[in-house]
Every structure is written in C-alpha cells, then in structure tokens.
Design a protein around this motif. Structure first.
Motif, short mmCIF file in Angstrom:
data_model
loop_
_atom_site.label_atom_id
_atom_site.label_comp_id
_atom_site.label_asym_id
_atom_site.label_seq_id
_atom_site.Cartn_x
_atom_site.Cartn_y
_atom_site.Cartn_z
N LEU A 19 -2.94 -0.67 0.40
CA LEU A 19 -2.21 0.53 0.01
C LEU A 19 -1.16 0.57 -0.61
CD1 LEU A 19 -2.62 4.27 1.82
CD2 LEU A 19 -1.02 3.94 2.72
N VAL A 20 -0.90 1.18 -1.50
CA VAL A 20 0.28 1.70 -2.29
C VAL A 20 0.30 2.62 -2.98
CG1 VAL A 20 -0.56 -0.76 -3.17
CG2 VAL A 20 -1.05 1.43 -4.55
N LEU A 26 2.70 -3.56 -10.70
CA LEU A 26 1.71 -4.88 -10.08
C LEU A 26 2.66 -5.67 -9.09
CD1 LEU A 26 -0.46 -6.22 -10.05
CD2 LEU A 26 -0.51 -7.12 -11.80
N LEU A 27 4.36 -5.60 -9.96
CA LEU A 27 5.21 -6.44 -9.65
C LEU A 27 5.61 -5.57 -8.67
CD1 LEU A 27 7.58 -9.09 -10.31
CD2 LEU A 27 8.96 -6.87 -11.37
N ARG A 28 5.67 -5.25 -7.88
CA ARG A 28 5.93 -4.90 -6.43
C ARG A 28 5.18 -4.62 -5.95
NH1 ARG A 28 9.58 1.06 -4.75
NH2 ARG A 28 9.08 0.71 -2.57
N VAL A 60 0.27 -10.38 -18.79
CA VAL A 60 0.84 -8.78 -18.69
C VAL A 60 2.40 -9.22 -17.69
CG1 VAL A 60 -1.58 -8.04 -18.56
CG2 VAL A 60 -0.12 -8.54 -16.00
N ASN A 61 2.85 -8.39 -18.57
CA ASN A 61 4.42 -8.06 -17.79
C ASN A 61 3.80 -7.20 -16.37
OD1 ASN A 61 5.79 -9.46 -19.80
ND2 ASN A 61 6.50 -8.10 -20.97
N ALA A 67 0.33 -0.92 -10.10
CA ALA A 67 -0.89 -0.95 -9.27
C ALA A 67 -1.60 -0.86 -9.27
CB ALA A 67 0.35 -0.89 -7.46
N VAL A 68 -1.78 0.78 -9.09
CA VAL A 68 -3.52 1.46 -8.96
C VAL A 68 -4.09 1.06 -10.59
CG1 VAL A 68 -2.54 3.17 -7.34
CG2 VAL A 68 -2.21 3.22 -9.60
N GLU A 69 -3.87 0.13 -11.37
CA GLU A 69 -4.31 -0.14 -12.76
C GLU A 69 -4.86 -1.16 -12.47
OE1 GLU A 69 -2.29 1.27 -17.04
OE2 GLU A 69 -0.72 0.70 -15.04
N ALA A 70 -4.45 -2.14 -11.23
CA ALA A 70 -5.09 -3.24 -10.87
C ALA A 70 -6.36 -2.98 -10.10
CB ALA A 70 -3.71 -3.95 -10.26
N GLU A 71 -6.91 -1.84 -9.89
CA GLU A 71 -7.87 -1.41 -8.46
C GLU A 71 -9.12 -2.16 -9.28
OE1 GLU A 71 -9.08 0.15 -6.11
OE2 GLU A 71 -10.81 -0.45 -6.06
#
Ligand code: FES
Ligand code: FES
Length: 168
Positions: A19-20, A26-28, A60-61, A67-71
């Motif tokens: 859960l984010v 994405l780093l966090r 990527v940086n 984070a939701v883009e990394a789903e």
C-alpha cells in the motif's frame, strides 16, 4: 486525505504488493515501503543519479518516478545486483567486485546508482567502449573519485563477465 493505493510489481525477482500513498516516489516506496535502503536519495530532483534503479530494463531516477507508475513493472535495485548471477544466493557480482578492486568509490554515496547505471548498460551492451561507459554514467555525479576508476571498474567488470560467461 488520500487512502493510498495497493501496487504490485516485481522487485529484484520477487513479487511484492504494498500500500503506497499516491504522492510517494518509487524511491520512497523502495526505501520506506520495502526497507531497501541501498538506493540513495541525493538531490531528490533528478540531477545526481544517486537514486538510479533499473525499471523495465532502463535506468531511471527513482526520485522522479511515482510509485504508482511502477504498477506491474520489473524493478532492479542494488540489493538485487549481488544475487543476479546465481539463483538468489547473495554474493558480490563481478561489477561490485570490480568497484572494490579499482577503488571506484570513497564515500560510496553515488555507488549504488552508479552500479545500477552500469548494470543497465551491460545488460544491453556486454562489451562497451570507454566512451559508451562514460555516456551511460553521465547522469551519475560523483564528488569523490574523479570518475577514472569508475570507468575502469565497469570496463573490467564487462571483461570479467564475458570470460565468466565463456567458461559456463
Ligand atoms: S536523488 Fe534522484 S537524481 Fe538525485
Ligand atoms: S564515492 Fe563519494 S560521491 Fe562518489
């Protein structure tokens, strides 16, 4: 107030579902959601490369990706580097060993990101020229080493991985 969102992805070969908050980078997510603190936060603005991870095969940086883009994505961090050569057993990869052998870090703050940029290069080009190595790490700042030992370490790692692959 945001209730957050469940995201599922593969990190270092393992499926995770966490859960984010919508605003988490994405780093966090990696550092706080998964406790993978090998990925470092430097500038937090896409300028230093300390937070570099490999997302679907590309460096990527992670401070610039939500984070939701990394789903559904495949993410590789420095924690996956040591076990990339050998079914999950943690050990130093040839790239990590070459960084040690060439003295390619001092404070080490840039090193995780540097190694991930190098890994992304070697995944698509196992036999790079020094110019290609310099280009691949051009987004990674190092305040300590002067870059020469880093470039030498990456070229040496490419040679080691090639000769290792030839023996297998
Ligand atoms: S912390 Fe992401 S580029 Fe500097
Ligand atoms: S080793 Fe210190 S910033 Fe690169």
């Amino acid at each position: 107030m945001s209730l957050g969102r469940q995201i599922s992805l593969v990190v270092n070969g393992e499926k995770v579902s966490v859960l984010v908050e919508d605003h988490w980078t994405l780093l966090r997510f990696l550092r706080e959601g998964l406790a993978l603190t090998g990925t470092k936060e430097g500038c937090g603005m896409g300028e230093c490369g300390a937070c570099t991870v490999i997302l679907n095969g590309k460096p990527v940086n992670s401070c610039l990706v939500l984070a939701v883009e990394a789903e559904g994505a495949d993410v590789k961090t420095i924690e996956g580097e040591g076990k990339c050569q050998d079914e999950g057993t943690p050990h130093l990869s040839p790239l990590q060993q070459a960084f040690i052998d060439h003295g390619a870090f001092q404070c080490g703050f840039c090193t995780s990101g540097m190694i991930m940029s190098a890994r992304a290069l070697l995944l698509k080009n196992p036999d790079p020229t020094s110019e290609e190595v310099i280009e691949a790490i051009s987004g990674n700042l190092c305040r300590c080493t002067g870059y020469k030992p880093i470039v030498e370490a990456i070229l040496d790692a490419a040679r080691r991985e090639k000769s290792g692959a030839a023996k297998r």
